[in-house]
Design a protein around this motif. Structure first.
Motif, mmCIF file in Angstrom:
data_model
loop_
_atom_site.group_PDB
_atom_site.id
_atom_site.type_symbol
_atom_site.label_atom_id
_atom_site.label_comp_id
_atom_site.label_asym_id
_atom_site.label_seq_id
_atom_site.Cartn_x
_atom_site.Cartn_y
_atom_site.Cartn_z
ATOM 1 N N TRP A 229 1.011 -1.109 0.033
ATOM 2 C CA TRP A 229 0.154 -0.250 -0.073
ATOM 3 C C TRP A 229 1.024 1.186 -0.025
ATOM 4 O O TRP A 229 2.190 1.109 0.230
ATOM 5 N N LEU A 230 0.286 2.322 -0.321
ATOM 6 C CA LEU A 230 0.817 3.622 -0.110
ATOM 7 C C LEU A 230 0.045 4.776 0.171
ATOM 8 O O LEU A 230 -1.126 4.807 -0.003
ATOM 9 N N LEU A 231 0.482 5.895 0.752
ATOM 10 C CA LEU A 231 -0.195 6.851 1.255
ATOM 11 C C LEU A 231 -0.362 7.666 -0.268
ATOM 12 O O LEU A 231 0.563 8.013 -0.718
ATOM 13 N N VAL A 232 -1.414 8.434 -0.201
ATOM 14 C CA VAL A 232 -1.606 9.496 -1.265
ATOM 15 C C VAL A 232 -2.341 10.600 -0.789
ATOM 16 O O VAL A 232 -3.024 10.633 0.054
ATOM 17 N N GLN A 233 -2.044 11.487 -1.211
ATOM 18 C CA GLN A 233 -2.629 13.013 -0.803
ATOM 19 C C GLN A 233 -4.191 13.252 -1.523
ATOM 20 O O GLN A 233 -4.346 12.864 -2.607
ATOM 21 N N GLU A 234 -4.960 13.366 -0.418
ATOM 22 C CA GLU A 234 -6.327 13.419 -0.872
ATOM 23 C C GLU A 234 -6.655 14.297 -2.331
ATOM 24 O O GLU A 234 -7.367 13.911 -3.104
ATOM 25 N N HIS A 235 -5.860 15.490 -2.522
ATOM 26 C CA HIS A 235 -6.049 16.277 -3.752
ATOM 27 C C HIS A 235 -5.422 15.844 -4.926
ATOM 28 O O HIS A 235 -5.495 16.356 -6.051
ATOM 29 N N SER A 236 -4.713 14.676 -4.665
ATOM 30 C CA SER A 236 -3.854 14.324 -5.926
ATOM 31 C C SER A 236 -4.440 13.165 -6.652
ATOM 32 O O SER A 236 -4.085 12.756 -7.554
ATOM 33 N N VAL A 237 -5.972 12.791 -6.047
ATOM 34 C CA VAL A 237 -6.494 11.503 -6.747
ATOM 35 C C VAL A 237 -8.090 12.077 -6.871
ATOM 36 O O VAL A 237 -8.508 13.209 -6.254
ATOM 37 N N GLU A 238 -8.719 11.538 -7.633
ATOM 38 C CA GLU A 238 -10.320 11.454 -8.020
ATOM 39 C C GLU A 238 -10.794 10.294 -8.210
ATOM 40 O O GLU A 238 -10.203 9.233 -8.204
ATOM 41 N N THR A 239 -12.110 10.252 -8.101
ATOM 42 C CA THR A 239 -12.854 9.031 -8.311
ATOM 43 C C THR A 239 -12.637 8.730 -9.816
ATOM 44 O O THR A 239 -12.206 9.622 -10.695
ATOM 45 N N ILE A 240 -13.141 7.437 -10.032
ATOM 46 C CA ILE A 240 -13.015 7.227 -11.856
ATOM 47 C C ILE A 240 -13.786 7.989 -12.339
ATOM 48 O O ILE A 240 -13.553 8.246 -13.653
ATOM 49 N N SER A 241 -14.939 8.475 -11.943
ATOM 50 C CA SER A 241 -15.886 9.325 -12.812
ATOM 51 C C SER A 241 -15.430 10.849 -12.440
ATOM 52 O O SER A 241 -15.823 11.881 -13.156
ATOM 53 N N GLY A 242 -14.271 10.978 -12.164
ATOM 54 C CA GLY A 242 -13.429 12.425 -12.201
ATOM 55 C C GLY A 242 -13.940 13.458 -11.045
ATOM 56 O O GLY A 242 -13.896 14.753 -10.996
#
Length: 501
Positions: A229-242
């Motif tokens: 697993w990895l840590l990701v920043q909340e604002h660096s990802v989106e749902t699959i629908s954007g």
């Protein structure tokens, strides 16, 4: 206890004056690619007793710079000690204390009846620099909580890039080299068994690639190197629908799809909010977790997790306020469920192992992808993806929206690691290209001793990785970009003068 080949002998930490960052690739991969649980056999927490979870990680880094006597490579921390009147270099001693203090805080809290947890992320530069400076006392203090069975269950180390390279602009061919270099160095200091427990990954600056091919190769390298697993920043990802994430306190499945249409995925814990060390220093994740209740994954109700990471030494609030706030939170928990029920602290791997033992399946986690990718896949059918079509879509999006880019996203989105740093990036890519032109053909040949175990190779690799350190692209033009130019020139000279390996 994790098992691994008993024939493995301890690794040397320093070889011919260089950090151990290569040479035992086969052994490293055999140790890290094991499926046994890490925390499940020893955890003192029962999931059914828990309403909500928080996880705190501390990030520590000091770059390596060519600023010692005669231009030798030294830690920036050593430079701070030697030049106390420049800038904020007077903080050198407090910084060194911060790198060490978890080795005191965790035993203190455990011995007081608390149930603390902390995750640690130290760059390879910092670990090497501490040894170079003769600060084995700091490393020994960290060994206590890493290797002593009394304290080890309370601490999780997270892997990272050896030289604090921001991944979106790291040459793709070097991502795995950075990962394995850190694993070598960590195993040499803390031992094989400690390395076998490192299952989570902390990207420098929380910087996640959003170009489809860069992300795919990053996730592929992580999985090949045994990370779960990895840590990701909340604002660096989106749902699959954007859209923005709606279940940010649950683990996600990060989907990586490359321009060929291949997909790969890895579990992600979502680091919420921005880069504010106050969030960690004042134990905000604990207090936020108190407001949450169980959520559903598939058919299982699980406690949500508030994940947060901050610089472990940077800024007055971290240097001065964190220890008392950290202790106060664990003392508070002793009086509210003994730190084992209600709201509790956990390490990331511990949490994931517990919820998966309770029946959660990673395929049921909500899915996410790097920010901006929805717009690409709107224009390119994932079922018929071709590199040219993906590149055309990216260029079209850049023309439509001047803010659209494939530079990745991090907790410092107000800073670009690319714009204005062509005088660092171009040499960085050039040195990487020259390195691989020379080395890659040699790696195909049979040899009694691995080429990667030779000091000439290790020195070449060191300079290649060092040039990718993010600090050379943070402070603007001047001394730091000059450091980068010097490292490039030395690396290029080494490549030209090194005899055939």
């Amino acid at each position: 206890m994790l098992s691994f080949p008993t024939t493995l002998t301890p690794l040397p930490e320093i070889i011919d004056g260089l950090p151990n960052i290569s040479g035992w690739e086969t052994e490293i991969l055999s140790v890290v690619n094991q499926d046994q649980p890490v925390f499940l056999p020893t955890t003192n927490i029962r999931l059914e007793d828990v309403n909500a979870v928080f996880a705190i990680a501390l990030h520590m880094h000091q770059p390596t710079i060519p600023a010692g006597n005669g231009g030798t490579l030294i830690s920036n921390l050593q430079y701070m000690f030697e030049h106390p009147n420049e800038g904020d270099n007077h903080n050198a001693d407090p910084f060194a204390h911060c790198y060490s203090r978890m080795g005191d805080l965790i035993p203190e809290l455990v011995n007081q009846g608390c149930n603390p947890r902390v995750m640690l992320d130290y760059s390879g530069n910092l670990l090497w620099g501490l040894r170079q400076m003769g600060r084995g006392d700091v490393l020994d203090n960290l060994k206590r909580i890493t290797c002593d069975p009394t304290y080890q269950p309370y601490v999780e180390w997270l892997g990272t890039m050896w030289s604090h390279a921001v991944i979106p602009s790291t040459p793709i061919a070097d991502i795995k080299l950075q990962l394995i270099a850190w694993q070598h160095h960590f195993a040499a200091i803390f031992g094989w068994e400690a390395l076998a427990r490192v299952k989570g990954f902390s990207p420098p600056e929380m910087h996640l690639p959003n170009h489809p091919d860069a992300l795919f190769e990053f996730v592929k390298a992580l999985k090949e190197c045994g990370y779960r697993w990895l840590l990701v920043q909340e604002h660096s990802v989106e749902t699959i629908s954007g859209q923005s994430l709606t279940h940010k306190h649950l683990p996600h499945r990060l989907i990586a799809r490359n321009s060929q249409g291949e997909t790969i995925s890895i579990t992600a814990l979502i680091k919420t909010q921005g880069s504010d060390t106050k969030l960690v220093a004042q134990m905000q994740p604990y207090y936020e977790a108190k407001t949450l209740s169980k959520q559903q994954i598939g058919s299982v109700f699980v406690p949500p997790i508030v994940s947060q990471i901050g610089d472990g030494e940077n800024g007055g609030v971290m240097m001065n306020e964190f220890p008392s706030a950290f202790k106060q939170a664990w003392w508070d928990m002793v009086n509210n469920g003994a730190g084992k029920s209600g709201v509790v602290g956990m390490c990331g791997t511990e949490y994931l192992e517990l919820i998966e033992a309770a029946g959660c399946k990673p395929e049921d986690y909500p899915t996410c992808q790097p920010v901006g990718q929805h717009q690409i896949w709107e224009r390119v059918s994932p079922d018929n993806s071709q590199p040219e079509a993906v590149e055309n879509a990216i260029q079209e999006l850049k023309q439509i929206n001047s803010n659209f880019h494939m530079d990745g996203a991090s907790w410092t989105n107000h800073i670009s690691w690319v714009k204005g740093y062509e005088n660092v990036l171009s040499p960085m890519y050039q040195l990487s290209s020259l390195f691989h032109q020379k080395i890659d053909p040699l790696l195909q040949t049979d040899s009694a001793e691995p080429i990667t175990r030779q000091s000439q190779y290790r020195n070449l690799l060191l300079h290649n990785l060092l040039l990718q350190t993010s600090c050379f692209r943070y402070w603007g033009q001047g001394a730091w970009t000059d450091y980068a130019r010097e490292i490039y020139q030395r690396g290029e000279s080494l490549l030209q003068t090194t005899a055939r390996l």
